[in-house]
Scaffold this motif. Structure first.
Motif, PDB file in Angstrom:
ATOM      1  N   LYS A  63       0.831  -1.211   0.000  1.00 42.75           N
ATOM      2  CA  LYS A  63       0.000   0.000   0.000  1.00 42.75           C
ATOM      3  C   LYS A  63       0.863   1.257   0.000  1.00 42.75           C
ATOM      4  CE  LYS A  63      -4.013  -2.022   2.351  1.00 42.75           C
ATOM      5  NZ  LYS A  63      -4.676  -2.155   3.668  1.00 42.75           N
ATOM      6  N   ALA A  64       1.967   1.224   0.753  1.00 40.10           N
ATOM      7  CA  ALA A  64       2.862   2.388   0.812  1.00 40.10           C
ATOM      8  C   ALA A  64       3.507   2.637  -0.553  1.00 40.10           C
ATOM      9  CB  ALA A  64       3.926   2.181   1.888  1.00 40.10           C
ATOM     10  N   ASN A  65       3.872   1.550  -1.238  1.00 49.58           N
ATOM     11  CA  ASN A  65       4.472   1.698  -2.573  1.00 49.58           C
ATOM     12  C   ASN A  65       3.494   2.314  -3.567  1.00 49.58           C
ATOM     13  OD1 ASN A  65       6.899   0.673  -1.766  1.00 49.58           O
ATOM     14  ND2 ASN A  65       6.464  -1.437  -2.452  1.00 49.58           N
ATOM     15  N   GLU A  66       2.240   1.884  -3.454  1.00 49.82           N
ATOM     16  CA  GLU A  66       1.207   2.417  -4.333  1.00 49.82           C
ATOM     17  C   GLU A  66       1.032   3.927  -4.103  1.00 49.82           C
ATOM     18  OE1 GLU A  66      -3.164   1.100  -4.463  1.00 49.82           O
ATOM     19  OE2 GLU A  66      -1.991  -0.766  -4.406  1.00 49.82           O
ATOM     20  N   LEU A  67       1.013   4.292  -2.830  1.00 55.08           N
ATOM     21  CA  LEU A  67       0.846   5.704  -2.487  1.00 55.08           C
ATOM     22  C   LEU A  67       2.049   6.509  -2.973  1.00 55.08           C
ATOM     23  CD1 LEU A  67      -1.062   7.673  -1.012  1.00 55.08           C
ATOM     24  CD2 LEU A  67       0.247   7.267   1.075  1.00 55.08           C
ATOM     25  N   ARG A  68       3.231   5.939  -2.813  1.00 53.65           N
ATOM     26  CA  ARG A  68       4.462   6.585  -3.255  1.00 53.65           C
ATOM     27  C   ARG A  68       4.420   6.854  -4.766  1.00 53.65           C
ATOM     28  NH1 ARG A  68      10.435   7.144  -2.041  1.00 53.65           N
ATOM     29  NH2 ARG A  68      10.891   8.330  -3.920  1.00 53.65           N
ATOM     30  N   ALA A  69       3.935   5.858  -5.513  1.00 53.88           N
ATOM     31  CA  ALA A  69       3.842   6.008  -6.973  1.00 53.88           C
ATOM     32  C   ALA A  69       2.938   7.188  -7.321  1.00 53.88           C
ATOM     33  CB  ALA A  69       3.313   4.717  -7.596  1.00 53.88           C
ATOM     34  N   HIS A  70       1.873   7.353  -6.528  1.00 51.90           N
ATOM     35  CA  HIS A  70       0.944   8.464  -6.756  1.00 51.90           C
ATOM     36  C   HIS A  70       1.666   9.805  -6.578  1.00 51.90           C
ATOM     37  CE1 HIS A  70      -2.849  10.620  -6.831  1.00 51.90           C
ATOM     38  NE2 HIS A  70      -2.521  11.217  -5.688  1.00 51.90           N
ATOM     39  N   TYR A  71       2.457   9.904  -5.516  1.00 45.77           N
ATOM     40  CA  TYR A  71       3.182  11.157  -5.254  1.00 45.77           C
ATOM     41  C   TYR A  71       4.286  11.399  -6.283  1.00 45.77           C
ATOM     42  CZ  TYR A  71       0.714  12.368  -1.026  1.00 45.77           C
ATOM     43  OH  TYR A  71      -0.272  12.751  -0.148  1.00 45.77           O
ATOM     44  N   ASP A  72       4.957  10.328  -6.694  1.00 47.31           N
ATOM     45  CA  ASP A  72       6.005  10.477  -7.715  1.00 47.31           C
ATOM     46  C   ASP A  72       5.421  11.077  -8.991  1.00 47.31           C
ATOM     47  OD1 ASP A  72       8.028   9.548  -6.101  1.00 47.31           O
ATOM     48  OD2 ASP A  72       7.858   7.457  -6.774  1.00 47.31           O
ATOM     49  N   ALA A  73       4.265  10.541  -9.403  1.00 49.69           N
ATOM     50  CA  ALA A  73       3.623  11.045 -10.623  1.00 49.69           C
ATOM     51  C   ALA A  73       3.126  12.472 -10.420  1.00 49.69           C
ATOM     52  CB  ALA A  73       2.456  10.127 -11.006  1.00 49.69           C
ATOM     53  N   PHE A  74       2.605  12.745  -9.233  1.00 45.97           N
ATOM     54  CA  PHE A  74       2.054  14.065  -8.916  1.00 45.97           C
ATOM     55  C   PHE A  74       3.117  15.156  -9.072  1.00 45.97           C
ATOM     56  CE2 PHE A  74       0.651  17.532  -6.252  1.00 45.97           C
ATOM     57  CZ  PHE A  74      -0.733  17.526  -6.340  1.00 45.97           C
ATOM     58  N   ILE A  75       4.290  14.930  -8.475  1.00 49.97           N
ATOM     59  CA  ILE A  75       5.311  15.995  -8.519  1.00 49.97           C
ATOM     60  C   ILE A  75       5.918  16.138  -9.917  1.00 49.97           C
ATOM     61  CG2 ILE A  75       5.835  15.953  -6.040  1.00 49.97           C
ATOM     62  CD1 ILE A  75       8.308  14.304  -6.648  1.00 49.97           C
ATOM     63  N   GLN A  76       5.955  15.038 -10.669  1.00 50.86           N
ATOM     64  CA  GLN A  76       6.420  15.133 -12.062  1.00 50.86           C
ATOM     65  C   GLN A  76       5.603  16.171 -12.827  1.00 50.86           C
ATOM     66  OE1 GLN A  76       8.840  13.882 -13.895  1.00 50.86           O
ATOM     67  NE2 GLN A  76       9.724  12.447 -12.403  1.00 50.86           N
ATOM     68  N   GLU A  77       4.313  16.183 -12.547  1.00 49.91           N
ATOM     69  CA  GLU A  77       3.416  17.061 -13.273  1.00 49.91           C
ATOM     70  C   GLU A  77       3.361  18.463 -12.676  1.00 49.91           C
ATOM     71  OE1 GLU A  77      -0.161  14.572 -14.070  1.00 49.91           O
ATOM     72  OE2 GLU A  77      -1.039  16.533 -14.593  1.00 49.91           O
ATOM     73  N   LEU A  78       3.622  18.548 -11.366  1.00 51.16           N
ATOM     74  CA  LEU A  78       3.450  19.827 -10.671  1.00 51.16           C
ATOM     75  C   LEU A  78       4.540  20.848 -11.018  1.00 51.16           C
ATOM     76  CD1 LEU A  78       1.916  21.456  -8.398  1.00 51.16           C
ATOM     77  CD2 LEU A  78       3.613  20.520  -6.819  1.00 51.16           C
TER      78      LEU A  78
END
Ligand code: ASP
Ligand code: MG
Length: 440
Positions: A63-78
């Protein structure tokens, strides 16, 4: 100074963060900006925590890895620049390293759980602050854990928050934008704690009260508080103005848009609270303040999961002291009573916390006859200005409800509230019938 709070959906996508940056800077006024966690994050963190409580480390890691992937993608776009992205990566790296550390902490207790759920707001604010830096905006991150404190009963200590903030803000006169975390705080043991789910609204009004803000604005993705539940009723509309008393009734009775405690500090310090829509910033929204308009009926709300208890006096007429004995039982089990109706020999009450229902029932049986309690009830409340000398309000309400069985009616306790108890299966019909009958 104003305090603006943005909820999870308002910060939940990179493009939403871009529009918030625009919003908080375009009027040129200084403000403290309170952010929630990105939408879904608090739930994900709690879910990781659940896995840890049931000692399923592998599941927690997944679950932590999944959440991490979400944040990784988020900052790429931000972020637009490599240096902005670099800062974002450092933040995500650091906080997820802490999550890993919590995952391997044995034993994993409530203290660790509170540290875990705090990460949503810690992440969103740092990521947003780094984005403002990238955009060259004069801003500063104020850690909520440095000033937001609660007492042993989990109640925020407004006087302490006030003095803490005064000290922290003093060296930064002239600063335009401060960012801080909603929801999180410290308890008397100095540990990380929180103001309960949805608590970021409460943070904003506590800060507003503490600094005697000009106004607190709560930005969500709906255009203010509606006159009825838009998920259930078609023709609802935003209410332009509410008094603190009316808003408190509505927030408590299920209008999910606002944390129920939000009104308290704002009312105490006379700070107006405005509800605004990030998707439609020019819409008026809802203004909650000292003053009330004389519109009779303003809104309808419902509170779910109510249980009704029917109590009959065994000693019949004119017995005194009966109500006292009844309420002592509820007090003993720290169970708040919502609605009460009485007749000469009976009293009916409703509760929403049924944790101690059996114990309460058996103590009441020592001096009263009880019917079986009714679970699955709903309190439907009508909020407005029902001064005693106004005629015709009750008839309008009862007429609208003419085809729906009503279990209890409570009217007269407050000038702002009429409450009806109905079975949950009639909730939607009640809200719709009242909408038609009272507003159209
Ligand atoms: N993030 C917290 C929650 O989801 C607090 C908030 O959003 O107001 O409950
Ligand atoms: Mg909320």
């Amino acid at each position: 100074m104003q305090v603006w709070k943005f909820g999870g959906t308002s910060v939940g996508k990179p493009e939403r963060m871009h529009s918030i940056r625009q919003l908080i800077t375009e009027d040129g006024k200084p403000k403290i900006v309170v952010l929630s966690a990105l939408s879904g994050s608090t739930n994900s963190l709690l879910s990781i925590s659940e896995s840890l409580i049931s000692k399923n480390i592998t599941e927690a890691k997944e679950k932590a890895n999944e959440l991490r992937a979400h944040y990784d993608a988020f900052i790429q776009e931000l972020y637009k620049t490599p240096s902005g992205l670099g800062k974002g990566q450092t933040i995500v790296e650091k906080e997820f390293a802490f999550i890993d550390q919590l995952i391997t902490t044995v034993p994993y207790t409530l203290k660790e759980e509170k540290e875990m759920v705090a990460l949503g707001e810690l992440l969103s604010t740092q990521i947003f602050e780094a984005y403002l830096q990238e955009e060259g905006i004069d801003s500063l991150l104020l850690p909520a854990l440095d000033f937001m404190v609660i007492d042993a009963d989990n109640e925020p200590i407004l006087s302490k928050i006030e003095s803490n903030l005064a000290t922290i803000l003093a060296p930064h006169k002239g600063k335009q934008i401060f960012i801080t975390q909603g929801f999180i705080c410290r308890n008397p043991a100095g540990e990380v704690d929180n103001l309960k789910r949805g608590g970021s609204d409460y943070t904003a009004s506590l800060i507003g009260g503490a600094i005697a803000a000009e106004e607190v604005q709560i930005w969500t993705d709906i255009d203010g508080m509606h006159n009825n539940d838009p998920r259930i009723v078609k023709n609802t509309f935003p209410i332009r103005e509410l008094s603190f008393a009316e808003a408190a009734e509505l927030a408590y009775f299920g209008a999910k848009i606002l944390h129920p405690s939000t009104i308290t500090p704002a009312k105490l310090k006379g700070v107006p609270v405005r509800l605004k829509n990030t998707l439609e910033p020019i819409a008026y929204g809802t203004l909650i303040s000292e003053k009330s308009t004389d519109i009779e009926i303003k809104a309808i709300a419902a509170k779910d999961n109510i249980t009704a208890i029917y109590i009959h006096s065994t000693r019949m007429l004119n017995a005194y002291g009966f109500l006292k004995r009844v309420f002592e039982v509820f007090e003993k089990y720290k169970t708040p009573v919502d609605m009460i109706t009485t007749s000469e020999v009976s009293v009916s009450v409703t509760i929403d916390n049924t944790q101690n229902l059996d114990a309460i029932m058996s103590e009441l049986r020592e001096f009263a006859d009880l019917e079986d309690p009714d679970m699955n009830q709903v309190i439907v409340c009508i909020v407005g200005n029902f001064y005693a000398d106004k005629e015709g309000i009750a008839i309008k309400v009862l007429n609208a409800m003419k085809n729906i069985p009503i279990r209890m009616i409570s009217y007269g306790a407050s000038e702002h509230n009429i409450s009806l108890l109905v079975d949950t299966k009639f909730k939607n019909d009640s809200l719709n019938a009242l909408n038609e009958g009272l507003f159209f």
